[in-house]
Scaffold this active site. Sequence first.
Site, PDB file in Angstrom:
ATOM      1  N   GLU A 168      17.935  42.666  44.679  1.00  0.00           N
ATOM      2  CA  GLU A 168      19.063  42.319  43.808  1.00  0.00           C
ATOM      3  C   GLU A 168      19.514  40.872  43.999  1.00  0.00           C
ATOM      4  OE1 GLU A 168      19.576  44.407  41.534  1.00  0.00           O
ATOM      5  OE2 GLU A 168      18.407  45.990  42.487  1.00  0.00           O
TER       6      GLU A 168
ATOM      7  N   GLY B  34      19.608  52.592  40.831  1.00  0.00           N
ATOM      8  CA  GLY B  34      19.607  52.368  42.270  1.00  0.00           C
ATOM      9  C   GLY B  34      20.573  51.259  42.639  1.00  0.00           C
TER      10      GLY B  34
END
Length: 859
Positions: A304, A267
């Site tokens: 992230e 992803g």
Amino acid sequence: MAADKKPFERLPTDVVPTNYKLELRPDLKLFKFTGTLDITMDVKKSTNRIVLNSAEIEITSAKCGGQDVTVTYDVEAETVTLQLTSDLAVGETTVSMEYTGILNDQMRGFYRSKYTHPDFPNEERYAGVTQFEAADARRALPCWDEPLIKASFDVTLIVPKDLVALSNMNETSCEDVEGGLKRVMFARTPIMSTYLLAFIVGEFDHVEGRDSNGVLVRVFTPTGKKENGQYALDVAVKTLPFYATYFDIKYPLPKMDLIAIQDFAAGAMENWGLVTYRERLLLVDPVNSSAFTKQLVALVVGHEIAHQWFGNLVTMEWWTHLWLNEGFATWIEYLCVDHTHPEFEIWTNFLSREYASALNLDALDNSHPIEIEVGPPSEVEEIFDTISYAKGSCIIRMLHDWIGTENFRTGLGSYLKKFAYKNAKTEDLWASLEEASKKPVATVMNTWTKQMGYPVLTVEGKQDGNNRILTISQKKFCANGDSSGHESVLWQVPVTIATSKNPTAVKFVLESQSTTVTVEGVGQDDWILVNPSRQGFYRVSYSATLLSPILSILGQLSAQDRLGLLNDTFALARAGVGSTVDVLRLIGSFISETSYTVWESLASNIGSLARLFSSTDCYEDFKRFALKLLTPSFARLGWDSKDTDSTLDTMLRSLVIGQLGRYGDPDMISESKRRFSDHVSEKDAIPADIKSAVFSAALSGGDESIFDHLVALHDKADSNEEKVRIYSSLGNGKTETLITKCLDFATSDKVRPQDLPAVLMSLTRSCPDSRERVWKFVQENWTMLKDRYNGQFLLARMIDVSTAGFVSEERAGEIEKFFSENPWPVAARIVKQNCEAIRLNAKWLQRDRDIVKEWLASQ
């Protein structure tokens, strides 16, 4: 272990790197690259051999400390040994190499990603991209490819002058070289693990800004799409300073780049300073993106960027502690989005997604502990799963609630500062949090990380004047309802008890199998709720006398508590310790529900029941029950957006339309087909938020012409989000012809390898015939799939998609037989989990089919 397979050993540490000086020259036409590499090393113990990781690389020359070097490869172990003529002295030395490698098409290592330029749509072009986690840096350079062995990196890229070149750090110089090329040099990185190294070469546009601390933030997009990077840029500019404040540590790099990659297996990937994403998880079209996509992008960007501290600054010592990276980042992404986008009410989403999925999986006998010993990196992919991410995030949330926000932040900041630019284990985090909170964090949390599963708390009570005396006991919750053999398994359970008058009337840690608790100031008619807001990772089973007052005020409870009560009741029924009819009655009481996130769980539970009964003679009655439940919400929301809609109303409209189409509402299907026709003829475009629902509903009642129109829309779409919408819809055709056309399309050149699982999933969720065909497809195409996805977790994903949801012992046996004859180790646990779930479904159907049929008929 096969007799001829060598046991896994980590690299020797007699010699370790301190700095890599790397120059790469990729050839995007021949799909090769050449590299020159100088590694400064610390010789800790005199030796005449250096062992590094290397895969698919040919070293053409090597020297070390003035000595010639003999190079030997171990292909199976993915190592290279540099044999010297004499021992290296203890201290600093340098090894220099020249080598060649392959720009592969496997979405791992240093690979090529195919794209087209808007000005040249018929011309295939390629970017050079990296994906090194867990152990693929070795495909770009010989290195110590283990997270513990950190070093700094000086990266130089020699690339065509008209291409963008990026790496972890900021560009420091750029000079022209012969052949129409340029040499781009980047600043030295911090000390970091090899899996966080990144470099990218290709054609990109970008938007940029600075956060409140002055950090340059850039979002790189495919050429011509830079406006689609603005939303992610706005999120990132808010997110970076949020974390800097929360962790009390400044972001340590001068820039933060986020980039959309068109061929990308994962992803997203948290490379330090250069985070890579699938397009649909980064790009937001100002006109054609849905609210759901915006929410998803905000979460993934939050996840992230959290890793830039938790994972990159402080890194796990070995993959055994992967959950610490991923579980923490999953928890804090929700904390961050709650801060930056309160309109999403994101913590309720956390319960419907992370919490519910973790509880469901971890109740299986074939689950695994959060902390699981990992050997070779080939085993790592198996634990990039719901336990590491979702359960990990749930127990972090439980810990945060138990020790309190300030203690948690203090301990976390201490941990990050103590281990900055180093590696750590789970126990190191517990020690810092224990010191800050003065609570036995390790003792409590070890019961959650080192053993599989979780408890169900059984709660009984009696009135004693103005007090309620509760007896609370724990036992392992098992998906099959049978906890025998697990009597000695206990957790230290942080428990909160709420009453109608006090949201935190009692808080304690349940350390034994059972205890008695007195809740003061509670009248005979007052309700009591254990685990309010579902902060604790466990289920609750109330006695009838305690449950009745809760159900009487169900609508007054928070969305999180309504959702939790629903999911616990559902799980208990599936396990055979509750009634499926009671579940249906409870679901029916949600007919006036207005919360999108509660509806998300309702839809999931109804969908599970639909799969269970889809091949029975009561399925038509079940669909009528579902439609009756959904109709009031649609009557409130309607087809078209209103000025009074909240963001969650917008998302709920799409969910309700999609569900009405799924269960065959004739008016919904008819209107969807009409709107689809107007959309195709460009008479009236379907709004982005309901596109997926309308596409699905139209095809579910449609024919080949609708399928062909969807494929045509796919072919001209320049948005990955739009293509994914179509993938999720194409499996909704119910005829044999449409199922075949969908499978043919899925394996055509029109679908990137990373997106095949999405098309297969749309089929498996459509109807029993589609599910059967997908399983048959995987068996018949097993050799092709293995070749296409060699070394990737995407094949495990396809195995998961194709084997889930069946309802017969016969099918479970067939799946086990196939994978015993065609083993795929990365998916071995998935196969076991899905076969266990299939057998549970079969028993559930056999146990409750008749009473459910009778109840549905009475409705």
